[in-house]
Design a protein around this motif. Sequence first.
Motif, PDB file in Angstrom:
ATOM      1  N   GLY A  55     -26.040  -0.871  18.714  1.00  0.00           N
ATOM      2  CA  GLY A  55     -27.231  -1.255  19.457  1.00  0.00           C
ATOM      3  C   GLY A  55     -27.010  -1.604  20.907  1.00  0.00           C
ATOM      4  N   LEU A  56     -25.895  -1.153  21.484  1.00  0.00           N
ATOM      5  CA  LEU A  56     -25.613  -1.410  22.892  1.00  0.00           C
ATOM      6  C   LEU A  56     -25.741  -0.112  23.687  1.00  0.00           C
ATOM      7  CD1 LEU A  56     -22.441  -3.609  22.371  1.00  0.00           C
ATOM      8  CD2 LEU A  56     -24.697  -4.441  23.039  1.00  0.00           C
ATOM      9  N   GLY A  57     -26.329  -0.195  24.870  1.00  0.00           N
ATOM     10  CA  GLY A  57     -26.377   0.963  25.736  1.00  0.00           C
ATOM     11  C   GLY A  57     -25.049   1.169  26.443  1.00  0.00           C
ATOM     12  N   THR A  58     -24.809   2.369  26.937  1.00  0.00           N
ATOM     13  CA  THR A  58     -23.558   2.650  27.649  1.00  0.00           C
ATOM     14  C   THR A  58     -23.829   3.528  28.871  1.00  0.00           C
ATOM     15  OG1 THR A  58     -23.067   4.628  26.301  1.00  0.00           O
ATOM     16  CG2 THR A  58     -22.157   2.519  25.552  1.00  0.00           C
ATOM     17  N   LEU A  59     -23.049   3.290  29.911  1.00  0.00           N
ATOM     18  CA  LEU A  59     -23.021   4.167  31.079  1.00  0.00           C
ATOM     19  C   LEU A  59     -21.567   4.453  31.397  1.00  0.00           C
ATOM     20  CD1 LEU A  59     -24.186   5.702  33.476  1.00  0.00           C
ATOM     21  CD2 LEU A  59     -24.297   3.541  34.750  1.00  0.00           C
ATOM     22  N   LEU A  60     -21.160   5.702  31.173  1.00  0.00           N
ATOM     23  CA  LEU A  60     -19.821   6.148  31.527  1.00  0.00           C
ATOM     24  C   LEU A  60     -19.931   6.888  32.850  1.00  0.00           C
ATOM     25  CD1 LEU A  60     -20.103   6.557  28.147  1.00  0.00           C
ATOM     26  CD2 LEU A  60     -17.655   6.930  28.480  1.00  0.00           C
ATOM     27  N   LEU A 155     -12.548 -10.472  28.034  1.00  0.00           N
ATOM     28  CA  LEU A 155     -11.763 -10.112  26.846  1.00  0.00           C
ATOM     29  C   LEU A 155     -10.688  -9.127  27.269  1.00  0.00           C
ATOM     30  CD1 LEU A 155     -11.200 -10.010  23.776  1.00  0.00           C
ATOM     31  CD2 LEU A 155     -12.900  -8.168  23.638  1.00  0.00           C
ATOM     32  N   LEU A 156      -9.430  -9.505  27.092  1.00  0.00           N
ATOM     33  CA  LEU A 156      -8.286  -8.649  27.423  1.00  0.00           C
ATOM     34  C   LEU A 156      -7.710  -8.090  26.132  1.00  0.00           C
ATOM     35  CD1 LEU A 156      -6.615 -11.171  29.904  1.00  0.00           C
ATOM     36  CD2 LEU A 156      -8.012  -9.191  30.555  1.00  0.00           C
ATOM     37  N   ILE A 157      -7.774  -6.762  25.947  1.00  0.00           N
ATOM     38  CA  ILE A 157      -7.243  -6.115  24.748  1.00  0.00           C
ATOM     39  C   ILE A 157      -6.010  -5.311  25.144  1.00  0.00           C
ATOM     40  CG2 ILE A 157      -7.745  -4.628  22.785  1.00  0.00           C
ATOM     41  CD1 ILE A 157     -10.716  -5.051  23.302  1.00  0.00           C
ATOM     42  N   VAL A 158      -4.891  -5.608  24.518  1.00  0.00           N
ATOM     43  CA  VAL A 158      -3.617  -4.973  24.890  1.00  0.00           C
ATOM     44  C   VAL A 158      -2.869  -4.581  23.620  1.00  0.00           C
ATOM     45  CG1 VAL A 158      -1.513  -5.194  26.265  1.00  0.00           C
ATOM     46  CG2 VAL A 158      -3.529  -6.529  26.873  1.00  0.00           C
ATOM     47  N   GLY A 159      -2.177  -3.450  23.669  1.00  0.00           N
ATOM     48  CA  GLY A 159      -1.339  -3.036  22.556  1.00  0.00           C
ATOM     49  C   GLY A 159      -0.086  -3.891  22.465  1.00  0.00           C
ATOM     50  N   GLN A 200      -9.809  -0.673  16.153  1.00  0.00           N
ATOM     51  CA  GLN A 200      -9.701  -2.120  16.348  1.00  0.00           C
ATOM     52  C   GLN A 200     -10.218  -2.531  17.725  1.00  0.00           C
ATOM     53  OE1 GLN A 200      -6.110  -4.190  14.919  1.00  0.00           O
ATOM     54  NE2 GLN A 200      -5.374  -2.206  14.170  1.00  0.00           N
ATOM     55  N   VAL A 201      -9.966  -1.694  18.725  1.00  0.00           N
ATOM     56  CA  VAL A 201     -10.486  -1.966  20.058  1.00  0.00           C
ATOM     57  C   VAL A 201     -12.010  -1.982  20.039  1.00  0.00           C
ATOM     58  CG1 VAL A 201     -10.691  -1.077  22.410  1.00  0.00           C
ATOM     59  CG2 VAL A 201      -8.474  -1.027  21.254  1.00  0.00           C
ATOM     60  N   THR A 202     -12.589  -0.958  19.408  1.00  0.00           N
ATOM     61  CA  THR A 202     -14.045  -0.853  19.348  1.00  0.00           C
ATOM     62  C   THR A 202     -14.660  -2.044  18.640  1.00  0.00           C
ATOM     63  OG1 THR A 202     -13.873   1.568  19.319  1.00  0.00           O
ATOM     64  CG2 THR A 202     -15.963   0.606  18.607  1.00  0.00           C
ATOM     65  N   GLU A 203     -14.088  -2.420  17.508  1.00  0.00           N
ATOM     66  CA  GLU A 203     -14.641  -3.538  16.747  1.00  0.00           C
ATOM     67  C   GLU A 203     -14.500  -4.856  17.499  1.00  0.00           C
ATOM     68  OE1 GLU A 203     -16.543  -5.607  13.698  1.00  0.00           O
ATOM     69  OE2 GLU A 203     -16.519  -3.508  14.345  1.00  0.00           O
ATOM     70  N   ARG A 206     -17.106  -4.796  20.232  1.00  0.00           N
ATOM     71  CA  ARG A 206     -18.460  -4.957  19.688  1.00  0.00           C
ATOM     72  C   ARG A 206     -18.743  -6.414  19.341  1.00  0.00           C
ATOM     73  NH1 ARG A 206     -20.878  -6.168  15.464  1.00  0.00           N
ATOM     74  NH2 ARG A 206     -18.960  -6.376  14.259  1.00  0.00           N
ATOM     75  N   GLN A 207     -17.821  -7.035  18.609  1.00  0.00           N
ATOM     76  CA  GLN A 207     -18.021  -8.429  18.219  1.00  0.00           C
ATOM     77  C   GLN A 207     -18.124  -9.336  19.442  1.00  0.00           C
ATOM     78  OE1 GLN A 207     -14.923  -9.602  15.510  1.00  0.00           O
ATOM     79  NE2 GLN A 207     -15.615  -8.262  13.856  1.00  0.00           N
ATOM     80  N   TRP A 208     -17.276  -9.090  20.406  1.00  0.00           N
ATOM     81  CA  TRP A 208     -17.251  -9.922  21.610  1.00  0.00           C
ATOM     82  C   TRP A 208     -18.538  -9.760  22.405  1.00  0.00           C
ATOM     83  CZ3 TRP A 208     -17.159  -9.209  26.934  1.00  0.00           C
ATOM     84  CH2 TRP A 208     -16.714 -10.315  27.687  1.00  0.00           C
ATOM     85  N   CYS A 209     -19.025  -8.511  22.549  1.00  0.00           N
ATOM     86  CA  CYS A 209     -20.284  -8.277  23.265  1.00  0.00           C
ATOM     87  C   CYS A 209     -21.438  -8.972  22.551  1.00  0.00           C
ATOM     88  CB  CYS A 209     -20.562  -6.782  23.387  1.00  0.00           C
ATOM     89  SG  CYS A 209     -19.506  -5.916  24.580  1.00  0.00           S
ATOM     90  N   ASP A 210     -21.450  -8.908  21.219  1.00  0.00           N
ATOM     91  CA  ASP A 210     -22.486  -9.588  20.447  1.00  0.00           C
ATOM     92  C   ASP A 210     -22.481 -11.092  20.732  1.00  0.00           C
ATOM     93  OD1 ASP A 210     -23.527  -7.349  19.259  1.00  0.00           O
ATOM     94  OD2 ASP A 210     -22.402  -7.555  17.394  1.00  0.00           O
ATOM     95  N   GLU A 211     -21.295 -11.656  20.792  1.00  0.00           N
ATOM     96  CA  GLU A 211     -21.175 -13.099  21.049  1.00  0.00           C
ATOM     97  C   GLU A 211     -21.709 -13.449  22.437  1.00  0.00           C
ATOM     98  OE1 GLU A 211     -17.102 -14.061  20.556  1.00  0.00           O
ATOM     99  OE2 GLU A 211     -17.079 -13.691  18.396  1.00  0.00           O
TER     100      GLU A 211
END
Length: 219
Positions: A55-60, A155-159, A200-203, A206-211
């Motif tokens: 349910g989130l819009g995107t602009l790439l 939110l910093l996501i790193v491998g 895992q990045v996507t999830e 998504r959770q963080w944006c919802d919050e």
Amino acid sequence: MISRTVTVSAGGVGLTGDLAVPADARAIVLFAHGSGSSRRSPRNREVAAGLRAAGLGTLLIDLLTEEEERRDAVTAELRFDIPLLGHRLTDAVDWLAREPGTSGLPVVLFGASTGAGAALVAAARRPDRVRGVVSRGGRPDLAGDALDTVRAPVLLIVGGRDTHVLRLNQEAARRLPGPHTLRVVPGATHLFEEPGALGQVTEAARQWCDEQVRTADGR
């Protein structure tokens, strides 16, 4: 669903973007690519599809023109021009505020690699418009002094196996004055090519944006 190719006026040039906004979208995520990538990045497109399903819009958007991309493919100079990229991303945030289909939506910036530096610069410049910043395998350190003024949640996501970038993110996190979270994806390298890593990045995004959207709405 609004889905169309758009031209964003930024810094005196026209930048091409792919805009997709589901009905009743709660926010829009503006993607900033880096390191010679473009809006056609398969990794960012996969993440964007997952966010739209939630349910989130995107602009790439391409932060360089086609001519600039050709030059950068030879010189690699523009992909590290964070002031330029940050300025253009700021203009894209302003463009979203003027568009009828997106003007009322909170904006989250999603930066990959060097695009994370540009996203943080734009967040520092538009604190009233940018609700948060997500960095995927990003270089937040490239934001320079702007890093010390970002008030939006980050939110910093790193491998976990991307050790050099992980260290840079840990150092950058200590400089961020606002709320921030460092999420390490175990076993993942810089491009999150391992099975399940990008999911895992996507999830996480998504959770963080919802919050962030719920917090802003007072829910």
